[in-house]
Design a protein around this motif. Structure first.
Motif, PDB file in Angstrom:
ATOM      1  N   GLU A  78      -5.486   3.796  -6.757  1.00 29.47           N
ATOM      2  CA  GLU A  78      -5.823   5.226  -6.720  1.00 29.47           C
ATOM      3  C   GLU A  78      -5.020   6.007  -7.764  1.00 29.47           C
ATOM      4  OE1 GLU A  78      -5.359   6.343  -2.624  1.00 29.47           O
ATOM      5  OE2 GLU A  78      -6.873   4.914  -1.950  1.00 29.47           O
ATOM      6  N   GLY A  79      -4.944   5.437  -8.958  1.00 24.20           N
ATOM      7  CA  GLY A  79      -4.301   6.141 -10.069  1.00 24.20           C
ATOM      8  C   GLY A  79      -2.781   6.147 -10.020  1.00 24.20           C
ATOM      9  N   ILE A  80      -2.200   5.441  -9.019  1.00 17.62           N
ATOM     10  CA  ILE A  80      -0.745   5.435  -8.884  1.00 17.62           C
ATOM     11  C   ILE A  80      -0.209   4.037  -9.178  1.00 17.62           C
ATOM     12  CG2 ILE A  80       1.188   5.726  -7.261  1.00 17.62           C
ATOM     13  CD1 ILE A  80      -0.549   7.830  -5.822  1.00 17.62           C
ATOM     14  N   GLN A  81       0.648   3.938 -10.192  1.00 20.02           N
ATOM     15  CA  GLN A  81       1.248   2.646 -10.507  1.00 20.02           C
ATOM     16  C   GLN A  81       2.354   2.318  -9.517  1.00 20.02           C
ATOM     17  OE1 GLN A  81       2.509   2.746 -14.668  1.00 20.02           O
ATOM     18  NE2 GLN A  81       0.778   1.400 -15.132  1.00 20.02           N
ATOM     19  N   ARG A  82       2.428   1.045  -9.139  1.00 18.56           N
ATOM     20  CA  ARG A  82       3.484   0.603  -8.223  1.00 18.56           C
ATOM     21  C   ARG A  82       3.900  -0.818  -8.599  1.00 18.56           C
ATOM     22  NH1 ARG A  82       0.156   2.158  -3.124  1.00 18.56           N
ATOM     23  NH2 ARG A  82      -0.801   3.608  -4.556  1.00 18.56           N
ATOM     24  N   LEU A  83       5.110  -1.169  -8.221  1.00 17.23           N
ATOM     25  CA  LEU A  83       5.603  -2.531  -8.412  1.00 17.23           C
ATOM     26  C   LEU A  83       5.325  -3.300  -7.135  1.00 17.23           C
ATOM     27  CD1 LEU A  83       9.075  -1.697  -9.991  1.00 17.23           C
ATOM     28  CD2 LEU A  83       7.036  -2.513 -11.196  1.00 17.23           C
ATOM     29  N   GLU A  84       4.745  -4.484  -7.273  1.00 19.27           N
ATOM     30  CA  GLU A  84       4.395  -5.256  -6.076  1.00 19.27           C
ATOM     31  C   GLU A  84       4.812  -6.712  -6.221  1.00 19.27           C
ATOM     32  OE1 GLU A  84       0.415  -4.612  -4.214  1.00 19.27           O
ATOM     33  OE2 GLU A  84       0.270  -6.794  -4.312  1.00 19.27           O
ATOM     34  N   GLU A 118       3.221  -9.992   7.138  1.00 20.79           N
ATOM     35  CA  GLU A 118       2.311 -10.980   7.717  1.00 20.79           C
ATOM     36  C   GLU A 118       3.134 -12.109   8.321  1.00 20.79           C
ATOM     37  OE1 GLU A 118      -1.592 -11.167   5.543  1.00 20.79           O
ATOM     38  OE2 GLU A 118      -0.381 -10.377   3.930  1.00 20.79           O
ATOM     39  N   PHE A 119       2.469 -13.134   8.827  1.00 21.17           N
ATOM     40  CA  PHE A 119       3.162 -14.193   9.551  1.00 21.17           C
ATOM     41  C   PHE A 119       4.216 -14.872   8.677  1.00 21.17           C
ATOM     42  CE2 PHE A 119       2.857 -18.561  11.660  1.00 21.17           C
ATOM     43  CZ  PHE A 119       3.767 -18.219  12.644  1.00 21.17           C
ATOM     44  N   ARG A 120       3.821 -15.249   7.500  1.00 18.38           N
ATOM     45  CA  ARG A 120       4.740 -15.979   6.621  1.00 18.38           C
ATOM     46  C   ARG A 120       4.905 -15.311   5.264  1.00 18.38           C
ATOM     47  NH1 ARG A 120       1.814 -20.512   8.312  1.00 18.38           N
ATOM     48  NH2 ARG A 120       2.863 -21.785   9.887  1.00 18.38           N
ATOM     49  N   SER A 121       4.668 -14.020   5.202  1.00 20.03           N
ATOM     50  CA  SER A 121       4.864 -13.329   3.920  1.00 20.03           C
ATOM     51  C   SER A 121       5.086 -11.841   4.129  1.00 20.03           C
ATOM     52  CB  SER A 121       3.647 -13.548   3.008  1.00 20.03           C
ATOM     53  OG  SER A 121       2.553 -12.812   3.502  1.00 20.03           O
ATOM     54  N   ALA A 122       5.741 -11.260   3.156  1.00 20.53           N
ATOM     55  CA  ALA A 122       5.913  -9.807   3.129  1.00 20.53           C
ATOM     56  C   ALA A 122       5.608  -9.354   1.705  1.00 20.53           C
ATOM     57  CB  ALA A 122       7.336  -9.422   3.525  1.00 20.53           C
ATOM     58  N   THR A 123       4.693  -8.414   1.588  1.00 19.29           N
ATOM     59  CA  THR A 123       4.363  -7.844   0.289  1.00 19.29           C
ATOM     60  C   THR A 123       5.106  -6.522   0.169  1.00 19.29           C
ATOM     61  OG1 THR A 123       2.173  -8.833   0.435  1.00 19.29           O
ATOM     62  CG2 THR A 123       2.479  -7.101  -1.221  1.00 19.29           C
ATOM     63  N   VAL A 124       5.980  -6.436  -0.811  1.00 17.03           N
ATOM     64  CA  VAL A 124       6.797  -5.235  -0.967  1.00 17.03           C
ATOM     65  C   VAL A 124       6.265  -4.424  -2.151  1.00 17.03           C
ATOM     66  CG1 VAL A 124       9.134  -4.360  -1.341  1.00 17.03           C
ATOM     67  CG2 VAL A 124       8.787  -6.496  -0.069  1.00 17.03           C
ATOM     68  N   SER A 125       6.080  -3.142  -1.938  1.00 15.58           N
ATOM     69  CA  SER A 125       5.631  -2.257  -3.017  1.00 15.58           C
ATOM     70  C   SER A 125       6.607  -1.106  -3.174  1.00 15.58           C
ATOM     71  CB  SER A 125       4.252  -1.664  -2.698  1.00 15.58           C
ATOM     72  OG  SER A 125       3.304  -2.672  -2.496  1.00 15.58           O
ATOM     73  N   TRP A 126       7.000  -0.905  -4.397  1.00 17.61           N
ATOM     74  CA  TRP A 126       7.893   0.216  -4.718  1.00 17.61           C
ATOM     75  C   TRP A 126       7.185   1.176  -5.655  1.00 17.61           C
ATOM     76  CZ3 TRP A 126      12.285   0.786  -2.115  1.00 17.61           C
ATOM     77  CH2 TRP A 126      12.954  -0.346  -1.624  1.00 17.61           C
ATOM     78  N   TRP A 127       7.173   2.451  -5.301  1.00 16.65           N
ATOM     79  CA  TRP A 127       6.786   3.504  -6.224  1.00 16.65           C
ATOM     80  C   TRP A 127       7.366   4.789  -5.695  1.00 16.65           C
ATOM     81  CZ3 TRP A 127       3.404   2.050  -2.369  1.00 16.65           C
ATOM     82  CH2 TRP A 127       2.737   3.046  -1.678  1.00 16.65           C
ATOM     83  N   THR A 128       7.232   5.856  -6.452  1.00 19.64           N
ATOM     84  CA  THR A 128       7.870   7.100  -6.065  1.00 19.64           C
ATOM     85  C   THR A 128       6.801   8.135  -5.711  1.00 19.64           C
ATOM     86  OG1 THR A 128       9.755   6.532  -7.434  1.00 19.64           O
ATOM     87  CG2 THR A 128       9.541   8.850  -6.799  1.00 19.64           C
TER      88      THR A 128
END
Lengths: 110, 110
Positions: B40-46, B80-90
């Protein structure tokens, strides 16, 4: 049928039947804050919980984690600053099982 | 520029400048496992982190929560069960700030 919160999750194998329309009709009113969402053909129960800050959010996520470990059934949770979106469904049968309604009801109790 | 992991997040206000292309070019190689995603037009680190079980996943999520609280900058995490998706943005500047690269580097250290 007894209350969802008093029920225990049963071991669910590949091939186990999905919750029937009749079951969903019976169980859904017991967890009125949960929405049934279909994503990529898979129905799931979803509820957004709101909190005052990140600490409270994370504390709730840990409580959900605790009941998930107790019952051997795990949700997907989207953790944000002041909210956690909890989704329950059964991967093995790609949809909703009685276990998911039980866990949604137990989540509501936290 | 010193190492990202040694830097502290600075208070970021609405109107603060987004990371420039030059800054991103400098910082991205320091966190090679992070993808820049635009939603949605917002850059994030994932980055997706994988674990052996739910307990390990939740333990990692709590560690990320701890550094987030220390630095006053918070990610979105999909647990999730065996994973975590981390997203950083401001959120305040609807995109990437130096803080996000600092936090991604600190997350890698966990």
């Amino acid at each position: 049928m007894s209350e969802l919160t008093e029920m225990k999750c049963v071991a669910c194998q590949v091939g186990a039947p999905l919750a029937t329309a009749t079951e969903i009709e019976e169980w859904q009113p017991k967890i009125p804050d949960w929405e049934i969402k279909e994503i990529e053909g898979i129905q799931r129960l979803e509820r957004v919980f709101h909190f005052n800050n990140f600490k409270e959010t994370l504390s709730f996520v840990n409580q959900v984690g605790e009941i998930a470990e107790q019952e051997g059934h795990h949700p997907v949770m989207l953790v944000e600053f002041r909210s956690a979106t909890v989704s329950w469904w059964t991967h093995k049968i790609k949809g909703l099982h009685a276990n998911d309604f039980i866990m949604a009801a137990k989540t509501d109790q936290l």
